[in-house]
Write an enzyme that holds these catalytic residues in place. Sequence first.
Site, mmCIF file in Angstrom:
data_model
loop_
_atom_site.group_PDB
_atom_site.id
_atom_site.type_symbol
_atom_site.label_atom_id
_atom_site.label_comp_id
_atom_site.label_asym_id
_atom_site.label_seq_id
_atom_site.Cartn_x
_atom_site.Cartn_y
_atom_site.Cartn_z
ATOM 1 C CB SER A 1 -0.881 0.021 1.251
ATOM 2 O OG SER A 1 -1.411 1.327 1.422
ATOM 3 C CG HIS B 1 -3.729 -2.002 -1.816
ATOM 4 N ND1 HIS B 1 -4.806 -2.812 -2.143
ATOM 5 C CD2 HIS B 1 -4.172 -1.171 -0.835
ATOM 6 C CE1 HIS B 1 -5.839 -2.494 -1.386
ATOM 7 N NE2 HIS B 1 -5.493 -1.493 -0.592
ATOM 8 C CG ASP C 1 -5.190 2.038 0.511
ATOM 9 O OD1 ASP C 1 -6.093 1.183 0.369
ATOM 10 O OD2 ASP C 1 -4.077 1.783 1.022
ATOM 11 C CG MET D 1 -8.738 6.695 2.006
ATOM 12 S SD MET D 1 -7.812 6.941 3.529
ATOM 13 C CE MET D 1 -7.066 5.321 3.700
ATOM 14 C CG HIS E 1 -9.205 -0.456 -0.846
ATOM 15 N ND1 HIS E 1 -8.632 -0.592 0.406
ATOM 16 C CD2 HIS E 1 -10.542 -0.582 -0.650
ATOM 17 C CE1 HIS E 1 -9.572 -0.785 1.296
ATOM 18 N NE2 HIS E 1 -10.743 -0.775 0.695
ATOM 19 C CG MET F 1 -11.351 2.506 1.538
ATOM 20 S SD MET F 1 -9.837 2.649 2.481
ATOM 21 C CE MET F 1 -8.667 2.872 1.151
ATOM 22 C CG MET G 1 -11.477 -3.557 4.541
ATOM 23 S SD MET G 1 -9.913 -3.122 3.782
ATOM 24 C CE MET G 1 -9.154 -2.106 5.067
ATOM 25 N N GLY H 1 -9.244 3.675 6.587
ATOM 26 C CA GLY H 1 -9.041 5.110 6.790
ATOM 27 C C GLY H 1 -7.602 5.464 7.094
ATOM 28 N N GLY I 1 -3.402 3.862 7.826
ATOM 29 C CA GLY I 1 -2.437 2.792 7.964
ATOM 30 C C GLY I 1 -1.997 2.667 9.414
ATOM 31 N N GLY I 2 -1.257 1.605 9.698
ATOM 32 C CA GLY I 2 -0.628 1.460 11.002
ATOM 33 C C GLY I 2 -1.546 1.014 12.121
ATOM 34 C CG ASP J 1 -5.990 -3.186 2.879
ATOM 35 O OD1 ASP J 1 -4.952 -2.844 3.468
ATOM 36 O OD2 ASP J 1 -6.668 -2.416 2.173
ATOM 37 N N GLY J 2 -4.767 -4.433 6.025
ATOM 38 C CA GLY J 2 -4.796 -3.716 7.292
ATOM 39 C C GLY J 2 -4.094 -4.485 8.401
ATOM 40 N N GLY J 3 -3.012 -3.941 8.904
ATOM 41 C CA GLY J 3 -2.320 -4.581 10.015
ATOM 42 C C GLY J 3 -1.596 -5.866 9.652
ATOM 43 N N GLY K 1 1.167 -2.183 4.294
ATOM 44 C CA GLY K 1 1.493 -0.760 4.282
ATOM 45 C C GLY K 1 2.681 -0.469 5.159
ATOM 46 C CB SER K 2 2.852 0.897 8.594
ATOM 47 O OG SER K 2 1.975 -0.058 9.137
HETATM 48 C C1 DX5 Z 1 -6.510 1.245 5.257
HETATM 49 C C2 DX5 Z 1 -5.951 0.944 3.890
HETATM 50 C C3 DX5 Z 1 -4.789 0.007 3.925
HETATM 51 C C4 DX5 Z 1 -3.631 0.539 4.707
HETATM 52 C C5 DX5 Z 1 -2.724 -0.585 5.090
HETATM 53 O O1 DX5 Z 1 -7.572 2.097 5.139
HETATM 54 O O2 DX5 Z 1 -6.930 0.361 3.076
HETATM 55 O O3 DX5 Z 1 -4.398 -0.378 2.637
HETATM 56 O O4 DX5 Z 1 -2.912 1.508 4.027
HETATM 57 O O5 DX5 Z 1 -1.751 -0.079 5.960
HETATM 58 P P1 DX5 Z 1 -1.171 -0.969 7.142
HETATM 59 O O6 DX5 Z 1 -0.538 -2.180 6.527
HETATM 60 O O7 DX5 Z 1 -0.181 -0.074 7.806
HETATM 61 O O8 DX5 Z 1 -2.314 -1.343 8.044
HETATM 62 ZN ZN ZN Z 2 -6.449 -0.659 1.117
#
Ligand code: DX5
Ligand code: ZN
Length: 226
Positions: free
Chosen positions: A14, A39, A41, A43, A72, A74, A143, A148, A150-151, A178-180, A200-201
């Site tokens: 991401s 990926h 994102d 928003m 993605h 959102m 998800m 919304g 990352g991290g 996706d996420g964490g 992501g992070s």
């Molecule tokens: C969250 C995004 C993710 C996010 C993932 O809203 O859809 O793609 O950037 O970041 P990490 O891996 O840090 O949770």
């Molecule tokens: Zn995403």
Amino acid sequence: MDTMPSTAPLILPSILQCDYGNLELEIRRLEAAGVPGFHVDVMDGNFVPNLSFGFPVLEAIRRTTKLPLDVHLMISNPAEYVTRYVDAGADILTVHAEVLDEPQELLDKIRSLGVQAGLAINPPTPVETIFPALPHCDLVLVMSVMPGFGGQRFDATAWEKLTVLRDRVDEHTILEVDGGVNEQTISRCVDSGAQFLVVGSALTGQADYAAQLDQLYALATKETPC
Ligand code: DX5
Ligand code: ZN
């Protein structure tokens, strides 16, 4: 245009937390590290309490890389925008079930635009709600955080949903999480059926993208890093 290989698992970075002042450099570093795609994102500050970017940035990413772009959305009103996101360069376009009464129609429209159609569900959304739409999905995005930011910390309900979906979708439908997703959670994501792992992070927060990607793949495939 390259297409995403279907062999699993694949780690998709991401770019949400990349250095946007050096986006081309970030893309080159991730390409050099060996990522299979990106990926992206999007928003809208409405469906999620954050804003990221829109068409011009996606178009710039498209001009910068030939790798597939997994977009993605959102956003609260995806039906109004899917054509423009395809035109801007998406190869996979994922919309959220929470904003669609009948996702099938929009998924079919996305497919008719020549790209792969994805359907995402947030942690509070029961997996059963998307069962009728599964035949219309090329990808299902589970998800593992509220979207919304990352991290955030991984929500364990995602593993249960992946396990249910793995036994329910046909062999051509990709399961994505996706996420964490990080060193602690990635292995169980693969065990639960995820084929695309959005990171992501845990990747862009590291100094050495190649070494971190190797480590994450090693954990995802349970091989010992060399
Ligand atoms: C969250 C995004 C993710 C996010 C993932 O809203 O859809 O793609 O950037 O970041 P990490 O891996 O840090 O949770
Ligand atoms: Zn995403």
